[in-house]
Design an enzyme around this catalytic site. Structure first.
Site, PDB file in Angstrom:
ATOM      1  N   ASP A  37     -12.319 -19.385  17.023  1.00  0.00           N
ATOM      2  CA  ASP A  37     -13.144 -17.996  16.769  1.00  0.00           C
ATOM      3  C   ASP A  37     -14.613 -17.969  16.546  1.00  0.00           C
ATOM      4  OD1 ASP A  37     -10.753 -16.692  17.306  1.00  0.00           O
ATOM      5  OD2 ASP A  37     -10.379 -16.099  15.143  1.00  0.00           O
ATOM      6  N   TYR A  40     -16.508 -19.393  19.720  1.00  0.00           N
ATOM      7  CA  TYR A  40     -16.439 -17.972  20.618  1.00  0.00           C
ATOM      8  C   TYR A  40     -17.521 -16.955  20.000  1.00  0.00           C
ATOM      9  CZ  TYR A  40     -14.827 -13.473  22.703  1.00  0.00           C
ATOM     10  OH  TYR A  40     -14.969 -12.245  23.547  1.00  0.00           O
ATOM     11  N   ASP A  41     -17.515 -16.988  18.793  1.00  0.00           N
ATOM     12  CA  ASP A  41     -18.362 -15.905  18.184  1.00  0.00           C
ATOM     13  C   ASP A  41     -19.955 -16.562  18.573  1.00  0.00           C
ATOM     14  OD1 ASP A  41     -16.678 -14.154  17.528  1.00  0.00           O
ATOM     15  OD2 ASP A  41     -16.672 -14.747  15.224  1.00  0.00           O
ATOM     16  N   LEU A  81      15.599  -7.408   9.083  1.00  0.00           N
ATOM     17  CA  LEU A  81      16.977  -7.940   8.939  1.00  0.00           C
ATOM     18  C   LEU A  81      17.689  -6.705   8.295  1.00  0.00           C
ATOM     19  CD1 LEU A  81      16.186 -11.332   7.065  1.00  0.00           C
ATOM     20  CD2 LEU A  81      17.659 -10.994   9.337  1.00  0.00           C
ATOM     21  N   LYS A 106      15.811 -16.226   1.292  1.00  0.00           N
ATOM     22  CA  LYS A 106      15.000 -15.102   2.142  1.00  0.00           C
ATOM     23  C   LYS A 106      13.574 -15.091   1.180  1.00  0.00           C
ATOM     24  CE  LYS A 106      14.841 -10.400   3.750  1.00  0.00           C
ATOM     25  NZ  LYS A 106      13.422  -9.844   3.084  1.00  0.00           N
ATOM     26  N   LYS A 289      20.908  -9.181  -0.017  1.00  0.00           N
ATOM     27  CA  LYS A 289      19.924  -8.894  -0.938  1.00  0.00           C
ATOM     28  C   LYS A 289      20.273  -9.277  -2.366  1.00  0.00           C
ATOM     29  CE  LYS A 289      16.699  -6.387  -0.146  1.00  0.00           C
ATOM     30  NZ  LYS A 289      15.394  -6.969  -0.091  1.00  0.00           N
ATOM     31  N   CYS A 382      19.797  22.740 -26.950  1.00  0.00           N
ATOM     32  CA  CYS A 382      19.712  24.107 -27.702  1.00  0.00           C
ATOM     33  C   CYS A 382      20.564  25.302 -27.079  1.00  0.00           C
ATOM     34  CB  CYS A 382      18.193  24.402 -28.057  1.00  0.00           C
ATOM     35  SG  CYS A 382      17.240  25.090 -26.653  1.00  0.00           S
ATOM     36  N   CYS A 401      13.801  23.736 -29.894  1.00  0.00           N
ATOM     37  CA  CYS A 401      15.033  22.955 -29.426  1.00  0.00           C
ATOM     38  C   CYS A 401      14.958  21.613 -29.960  1.00  0.00           C
ATOM     39  CB  CYS A 401      14.754  23.025 -27.988  1.00  0.00           C
ATOM     40  SG  CYS A 401      15.833  21.652 -27.005  1.00  0.00           S
TER      41      CYS A 401
END
Ligand code: IVH
Length: 645
Positions: A37, A40-41, A81, A106, A289, A382, A401
Site C-alpha cells: 500500500d 502504491y500511495d 456459528l 472459540k 457457548k 404498600c 410506602c
C-alpha cells in the site's frame, strides 16, 4: 510484495499512469496486488504531482486514492456459528453426521481473512465486516509476528482465523484498553502499521480455502507445516464433548487468550460438504457457548420489587441455573416495557446472561411460555394502586410506602457510609415507625434502639455514634448523591459540587448554567434541578438538625469526578423499547460516559434498540469493529454501573 524499481522516480506521467492502472487491476480485479500500500500511495502521489489531470486519477476519485481501510469483497462469505447452550443440543446437532468431531476453543478476538497468491505472497488481509465485504487491514496483518508474509509457492489460497491479543500482553498494557478484544480490533484498524505492530497481536488459524483436504485435522497439519499457528485442536467422540467442554471451562482463567465458547466441527470434509450451510452459519460447525456467561433456563414467575423512586421493577424467577460459577434464580427484567417488547410469558424458555460480574439479566427468549404476565394492580409493598405509565409501573402512594422508604433510607445510609444500617434493621425500624425519612437517623436514641430484639446497648451506642460522626461533616458531593434525586449519581454530584462549591450555590443554579457543565444534557439538567427542588424540604430539615455540609475543595482544574462509564462512549440506533433515547443518553452521561454523535473508531459501544431497524450505523460499526450491544445488554450494563456509582 515486490519493491518499486530503483529508478521509479524518473518515470514520466504516462509510465506512472500505466503503472497505477496495472496495480489497480491487480488489486481490484485479481485481488492479488504485487506492491505494498505504501508503494502504491507513493506512485499515486507522484502521478498527482506530475499530471494532476491524469485520467486514472479522475476515475479513482479522491476517496480511492489510498487503499488503506478500503472494502475487500470476500471470495466466500464469512459466516457466523450456530450456538448450543447444553450437551443435549450439541448431541442433537452431532447426530446429523458421521465420524469424529474436532474441538477448538472459540477465541474472543477479531475474525480475519488472509489471502496468498500463487507465488506464496501475502496479498490481502481483511476483517469479516458484514460477511460479504470487510475492511482492508493488510499492512497491519503483515506485521503480526506469527502470520507468515511468504509461504511456499503453489496455488492462490486463503486462510481464516482469529486475530487476538495474548492475555500476558494485555496485562502488560493494563489500564490502556478496556478488554483484549477491543484492543485487537483497534490495533487492526490503526493507520500506522508500526503502532499496530507494537500492540503485539497474534493470529490463530481455524480454516483454509483453496487447498484440498479430507479432514479438519489434515488442514491443521498443513497449516502448521506452512508456518501458521493453528488454533489448538483435538479429535473427540460424541461421548467426550461435554467433558472436553468442561476442561476448557476449567482452564479458562489460565489460557493466554480469552474464549467465549468451544467450537465443534465435523472432522470429515465430505460430511461437511453434504451438510452445507445456511445463509447465516455452516451446518457442520457449532459453538458451545460458555455457560459462565449464559445458559438456558425457564421463567417460572415474575416478582415486582419496589425501587426507592416508586417504580415497580419486574424480577424474573427462573429455574436454578449456574452462571459464572454461581447458582442464579433471579434475573433482571429491567422494566415492564422490556417484558412487553420481548413478548415474555411464564413458562418461557429463556437465556440468562451474566457478564463481568453484572447482575444476571434476560438475554433472549428461546421459546414462548403459556401464561401471560400482567403488571401488578397494586404495589406489593404498600398495596396502593399501581399504575402503568408507558414502560413503567409505578406505586401511586407518593412515597408513603414501606419498601420505598427502606430504599430511600438504605441509599442515604450507603451514600453517607453510615455503618450498621442493613436492610434488616431498616425494615425493623421503618415498621416500628422509628424511621420515616433520612432526617430521623439524626434523632435516634440508644434507649429507643435497645427496645428491639437482638439490639444490645453496645450495638445501639455504636449506631448512634456512627450517625453523630457522619453528621459532623458531609462532603457536598456525598450529600447531593445521598438525596436520591434521579440522575444525581456520583458523577453528576461530583460535577455540581466541583463547580458550585457550596450547597447554597447548587440550590441557586439555573438550568441554563447546569446544561453547560460537562456531562450534563438538557434532560439531565432539568431532571436534577427539579429533583433537588422536590427535596427542598428534606434538605432544610437535614440542615436544621445540624448536618454539616462541607464545601467542595476540589482544585478548579480537577474536572468532573470520574464515573463508572468514564472514558466510554455510546451511540444509539433503532428505537429503544425500554426508555427514550434522550433518557438513555442522560443516564450514560450521569455515569461519566459520553453520548457520541456518530460511528467512529473511538466509539466504545453502538447500542441497538429492540424496536425498528438498525440501518447504516450498525453496518458501519460492524465494519469498524465497534462493539455492538443489544438493548438488554445495554440496560444490564447501565444498571450495573448505576449500582456502582
Ligand atoms: S470456525 C463460520 N473456530 O467465531 C465460521 N470460529 O461466531 C466458522 N471464532 O467469526 C469458524 N474462534 O471468527 C471457528 N476456533 C474457532 C473460532 C472461531 C473464534 C469466531 C469466528 C467467527 C465467530 C463465529
Amino acid at each position: 510484495m515486490q519493491p518499486l524499481p530503483s529508478n521509479w522516480e524518473t518515470w514520466d506521467a504516462d509510465r506512472l499512469e500505466a503503472e497505477v492502472r496495472g496495480h489497480n487491476a491487480r488489486y481490484w480485479d485479481d485481488a492479488a496486488p504485487t506492491i505494498s500500500d505504501y508503494d502504491y500511495d507513493r506512485l499515486v502521489e507522484r502521478l498527482k504531482a506530475v499530471n494532476p489531470n491524469a485520467a486514472v486519477l479522475q476515475a479513482m476519485g479522491p476517496s480511492d486514492a489510498t487503499r488503506a481501510g478500503n472494502a475487500v469483497t470476500h471470495q466466500n462469505p464469512m459466516l457466523s456459528l450456530d450456538k448450543a447452550y447444553d450437551e443435549d443440543a450439541l448431541l442433537k446437532w452431532a447426530d446429523k453426521f458421521e465420524g469424529l468431531l474436532v474441538m477448538t476453543p472459540k477465541i474472543d478476538g477479531v475474525a480475519c481473512s488472509i489471502r496468498y497468491d500463487a507465488t506464496g505472497h501475502l496479498v490481502v488481509a481483511a476483517t469479516r465486516g458484514n460477511g460479504i465485504t470487510g475492511e482492508d487491514i493488510t499492512a497491519n496483518v503483515m506485521r503480526i509476528a506469527n502470520v507468515p508474509t511468504q509461504i511456499e509457492a503453489g496455488q492462490a489460497l486463503e486462510v481464516r482465523g482469529e486475530v487476538y491479543l495474548p492475555m500476558a500482553r494485555f496485562r502488560e498494557l493494563e489500564g490502556q484498553f478496556a478488554n483484549p478484544r477491543n484492543t485487537a480490533a483497534g490495533a487492526l484498524k490503526q493507520k500506522d502499521p508500526d503502532k499496530s505492530a507494537q500492540v503485539g497481536l497474534r493470529f490463530f488459524l481455524y480454516d483454509v480455502y483453496g487447498v484440498e483436504f479430507d479432514t479438519e485435522i489434515h488442514k491443521f497439519e498443513w497449516a502448521a507445516a506452512h508456518g501458521f499457528s493453528p488454533v489448538e485442536h483435538e479429535l473427540v467422540r460424541r461421548d467426550q464433548v461435554q467433558e472436553g467442554y468442561e476442561r476448557y471451562v476449567a482452564r479458562r482463567a489460565d489460557l493466554d487468550f480469552e474464549i467465549d465458547g468451544v467450537v465443534f466441527k465435523a472432522d470429515d470434509l465430505d460430511e461437511q460438504r453434504r451438510l452445507g450451510a445456511t445463509a447465516h452459519h455452516p451446518r457442520y460447525a457449532i459453538a458451545y457457548k460458555l455457560q459462565g456467561d449464559s445458559a438456558p433456563t425457564i421463567l417460572e414467575d415474575v416478582e415486582w420489587s419496589v425501587s426507592r423512586n416508586g417504580v415497580l421493577t419486574p424480577v424474573g424467577i427462573v429455574a436454578p441455573v449456574k452462571l459464572s460459577g454461581a447458582v442464579v434464580t433471579r434475573i433482571s427484567l429491567a422494566n415492564w416495557g422490556l417484558v412487553k417488547a420481548k413478548g415474555l410469558s411464564l413458562g418461557a424458555e429463556v437465556v440468562a446472561m451474566r457478564r463481568g460480574g453484572v447482575i444476571p439479566y434476560l438475554e433472549a427468549v428461546v421459546k414462548p411460555g403459556d401464561r401471560e404476565i400482567h403488571p401488578p394492580s397494586n404495589c406489593p409493598a404498600c398495596d396502593s394502586p399501581a399504575e402503568v405509565d408507558g414502560d413503567f409501573v409505578r406505586c401511586t402512594s407518593g412515597g408513603d410506602c414501606g419498601a420505598q422508604r427502606i430504599g430511600v433510607l438504605s441509599h442515604f445510609a450507603k451514600a453517607l457510609e453510615i455503618e450498621g444500617f442493613g436492610e434488616i434493621w431498616l425494615t425493623t425500624l421503618v415498621s416500628a415507625g422509628v424511621l420515616h425519612d433520612p432526617v430521623d437517623f439524626f434523632a435516634l436514641k440508644a434507649e429507643r434502639l435497645t427496645q428491639f430484639d437482638r439490639m444490645g446497648e453496645t450495638l445501639a451506642n455504636k449506631l448512634v455514634a456512627e450517625v453523630e460522626k457522619v453528621k459532623a461533616g458531609v462532603p457536598l458531593a456525598t450529600f447531593l448523591k445521598a438525596l436520591g434525586v434521579p440522575g444525581l449519581g456520583k458523577t453528576a454530584s461530583g460535577t455540581l459540587a466541583a463547580h458550585y462549591r457550596t450547597l447554597e450555590a447548587v440550590r441557586a443554579a439555573t438550568p441554563e448554567q447546569v446544561v453547560a457543565l460537562p456531562k450534563f444534557g438538557e434532560l439531565l439538567a432539568a431532571q436534577v434541578l427539579e429533583g433537588l427542588a422536590a427535596k427542598a424540604d428534606l434538605i432544610d430539615r437535614l440542615l436544621a438538625v445540624g448536618v454539616v455540609v462541607q464545601p467542595d475543595e476540589t482544585p478548579a482544574d480537577a474536572g468532573p469526578t470520574d464515573g463508572p462509564l468514564n472514558g466510554q462512549s455510546f451511540l444509539f440506533t433503532a428505537t429503544l423499547a425500554a426508555m427514550k433515547r434522550g433518557d438513555a443518553q442522560d443516564r450514560v452521561k450521569a455515569l461519566g460516559g459520553e453520548a457520541a454523535a456518530g460511528v467512529s473508531k473511538k466509539l466504545t459501544y453502538l447500542v441497538v434498540g429492540a424496536e425498528g431497524k438498525a440501518g447504516s450505523k450498525l453496518t458501519k460499526a460492524e465494519k469498524m469493529g465497534v462493539k455492538v450491544l443489544q438493548e438488554d445488554e445495554f440496560i444490564a450494563l447501565l444498571e450495573a454501573a448505576e449500582a456502582e456509582a
